[in-house]
Write a protein that holds these residues in place. Structure first.
Motif, short mmCIF file in Angstrom:
data_model
loop_
_atom_site.label_atom_id
_atom_site.label_comp_id
_atom_site.label_asym_id
_atom_site.label_seq_id
_atom_site.Cartn_x
_atom_site.Cartn_y
_atom_site.Cartn_z
N ARG A 75 0.85 -1.19 0.00
CA ARG A 75 0.00 0.00 0.00
C ARG A 75 0.88 1.23 0.00
N GLU A 76 0.67 2.08 -0.97
CA GLU A 76 1.41 3.35 -1.07
C GLU A 76 0.42 4.41 -1.54
N GLU A 77 0.92 5.61 -1.82
CA GLU A 77 0.05 6.71 -2.25
C GLU A 77 -0.66 6.40 -3.56
N GLU A 80 -2.79 0.07 -4.34
CA GLU A 80 -2.38 -1.20 -3.75
C GLU A 80 -2.00 -2.21 -4.83
N TYR A 143 12.32 0.65 -5.82
CA TYR A 143 11.25 1.64 -5.84
C TYR A 143 11.81 2.86 -6.55
#
Length: 153
Positions: A75-77, A80, A143
């Protein structure tokens, strides 16, 4: 004159030994940090050679029989990504962008593979990340955030 040459030879040997020691220490340190980053080699992965008797990197990977399944959601900005590990083999099972915030899925690799990746974009930004299975558990390997060039049309 002979003493000076002997001194230079000893200095050269000492410098060579120090350089080798530094090189070995550097390789050992880097190697230790890389060892935890996913399956290096074929540990925990079967590669089907279809009876050819040789390794082919383009052939699909499959988990070893009986490998435990571990699921995790990244989960990130951007939203998902659901990832599943079966031993050292990774699967991306679903990508859900945060559409309310303007994110969209550009691509995601479902696997099976030793790692899976996804790319999400929002206006002039993109986020690309990679997940691999470290000892059977999903772990972020890479990332990368990018700013996309402005569209001059």
């Amino acid at each position: 004159m002979v003493d000076r040459r002997l001194g230079y030879a000893i200095a050269w040997v000492v410098c060579a030994v120090v350089a080798i020691a530094i090189g070995i220490a550097a390789v050992t340190t880097v190697g230790a940090s890389v060892r935890g980053r996913g399956p290096l080699g074929d540990g925990g992965i079967e590669r089907s050679t279809q009876g050819q008797g040789r390794y082919d990197p383009e052939v699909a990977v499959s988990p070893l029989p009986g490998a435990e399944v571990v699921r995790q959601t990244v989960r990130e900005e951007f939203g998902e990504l659901d990832v599943k590990c079966r031993g050292a083999v990774a699967y991306a099972t679903d990508a859900r962008p945060d559409r309310a915030a303007g994110w969209d899925v550009v691509s995601f690799e479902p696997g099976p593979d030793d790692d899976v990746d996804a790319v999400f974009s929002n206006a002039g930004r993109s986020i690309e990340f990679e997940v691999y299975c470290n000892r059977g558990r999903p772990e972020l390997a890479d990332y990368e955030e990018n700013t996309l060039p402005a569209d001059d049309d």
